[in-house]
Design a protein around this motif. Structure first.
Motif, short mmCIF file in Angstrom:
data_model
loop_
_atom_site.label_atom_id
_atom_site.label_comp_id
_atom_site.label_asym_id
_atom_site.label_seq_id
_atom_site.Cartn_x
_atom_site.Cartn_y
_atom_site.Cartn_z
N SER A 15 -1.81 -6.30 4.71
CA SER A 15 -1.33 -7.18 5.77
C SER A 15 -1.77 -6.68 7.14
O SER A 15 -2.21 -7.45 7.98
CB SER A 15 0.20 -7.26 5.70
OG SER A 15 0.70 -8.06 6.73
N ALA A 16 -1.67 -5.39 7.36
CA ALA A 16 -2.10 -4.81 8.63
C ALA A 16 -3.59 -5.00 8.83
O ALA A 16 -4.05 -5.29 9.94
CB ALA A 16 -1.74 -3.32 8.68
N HIS A 17 -4.36 -4.86 7.78
CA HIS A 17 -5.81 -5.04 7.86
C HIS A 17 -6.15 -6.46 8.31
O HIS A 17 -7.01 -6.66 9.15
CB HIS A 17 -6.44 -4.73 6.50
CG HIS A 17 -7.92 -4.87 6.47
ND1 HIS A 17 -8.76 -4.00 7.12
CD2 HIS A 17 -8.71 -5.80 5.90
CE1 HIS A 17 -10.02 -4.38 6.93
NE2 HIS A 17 -10.01 -5.48 6.19
N HIS A 18 -5.44 -7.45 7.77
CA HIS A 18 -5.68 -8.83 8.16
C HIS A 18 -5.31 -9.06 9.63
O HIS A 18 -6.02 -9.75 10.36
CB HIS A 18 -4.91 -9.80 7.26
CG HIS A 18 -5.43 -9.85 5.86
ND1 HIS A 18 -6.71 -10.25 5.56
CD2 HIS A 18 -4.84 -9.55 4.68
CE1 HIS A 18 -6.89 -10.20 4.25
NE2 HIS A 18 -5.78 -9.75 3.69
N ARG A 19 -4.21 -8.46 10.07
CA ARG A 19 -3.81 -8.61 11.47
C ARG A 19 -4.83 -7.97 12.39
O ARG A 19 -5.15 -8.51 13.46
CB ARG A 19 -2.42 -7.99 11.71
CG ARG A 19 -1.30 -8.80 11.10
CD ARG A 19 0.06 -8.31 11.58
NE ARG A 19 0.28 -6.88 11.42
CZ ARG A 19 0.81 -6.32 10.35
NH1 ARG A 19 1.17 -7.05 9.32
NH2 ARG A 19 1.00 -5.02 10.30
N ILE A 20 -5.37 -6.83 12.01
CA ILE A 20 -6.39 -6.16 12.82
C ILE A 20 -7.65 -7.01 12.88
O ILE A 20 -8.26 -7.14 13.95
CB ILE A 20 -6.69 -4.75 12.26
CG1 ILE A 20 -5.49 -3.84 12.50
CG2 ILE A 20 -7.94 -4.16 12.88
CD1 ILE A 20 -5.54 -2.53 11.75
N VAL A 33 3.35 0.19 -4.34
CA VAL A 33 2.91 -1.21 -4.28
C VAL A 33 3.24 -1.80 -2.91
O VAL A 33 2.42 -2.50 -2.30
CB VAL A 33 3.55 -2.03 -5.42
CG1 VAL A 33 3.30 -3.51 -5.25
CG2 VAL A 33 3.03 -1.57 -6.77
N SER A 34 4.42 -1.52 -2.42
CA SER A 34 4.83 -2.00 -1.10
C SER A 34 3.93 -1.46 -0.01
O SER A 34 3.54 -2.18 0.92
CB SER A 34 6.28 -1.60 -0.83
OG SER A 34 6.66 -1.99 0.45
N ALA A 35 3.57 -0.20 -0.08
CA ALA A 35 2.69 0.41 0.92
C ALA A 35 1.30 -0.22 0.88
O ALA A 35 0.70 -0.48 1.93
CB ALA A 35 2.59 1.92 0.68
N ILE A 36 0.79 -0.51 -0.30
CA ILE A 36 -0.52 -1.14 -0.43
C ILE A 36 -0.49 -2.55 0.17
O ILE A 36 -1.39 -2.94 0.91
CB ILE A 36 -0.97 -1.15 -1.90
CG1 ILE A 36 -1.29 0.27 -2.37
CG2 ILE A 36 -2.18 -2.06 -2.10
CD1 ILE A 36 -1.52 0.39 -3.86
N ASP A 37 0.56 -3.30 -0.14
CA ASP A 37 0.69 -4.65 0.42
C ASP A 37 0.78 -4.61 1.94
O ASP A 37 0.18 -5.43 2.63
CB ASP A 37 1.91 -5.36 -0.16
CG ASP A 37 1.73 -5.74 -1.62
OD1 ASP A 37 0.56 -5.77 -2.08
OD2 ASP A 37 2.74 -6.00 -2.29
N SER A 38 1.53 -3.66 2.46
CA SER A 38 1.67 -3.52 3.91
C SER A 38 0.34 -3.18 4.56
O SER A 38 0.00 -3.70 5.63
CB SER A 38 2.70 -2.43 4.23
OG SER A 38 2.82 -2.25 5.60
N THR A 39 -0.45 -2.34 3.92
CA THR A 39 -1.76 -1.97 4.43
C THR A 39 -2.69 -3.17 4.46
O THR A 39 -3.42 -3.38 5.43
CB THR A 39 -2.37 -0.85 3.56
OG1 THR A 39 -1.48 0.26 3.55
CG2 THR A 39 -3.72 -0.41 4.08
#
Length: 62
Positions: free
Chosen positions: A26-31, A18-24
């Protein structure tokens, strides 16, 4: 390995997944934000160069 052992392992790694999915996400939004900023900067730079070239061409043609 028993089914119970597998269930326990799955329960143990679920928070990490779940943490990895949330991090992904978040990274997608930053990109996406970075891409928008870069495209805006390139567009403005191109516009300014075009305006400068037009003014220079007009000034040299007089």
């Amino acid at each position: 390995m028993s089914v119970q052992d597998l269930k326990e392992k799955i329960a143990d790694i679920t928070p990490d997944v779940v943490s990895a999915i949330d991090s992904t996400k978040s990274a997608h939004h930053r990109i996406d934000e970075f891409k928008r900023d870069v495209c805006w900067t390139i567009g403005m730079s191109t516009t300014l160069v075009g305006i400068f070239a037009s003014i220079l061409t007009w000034a040299l043609g007089r």
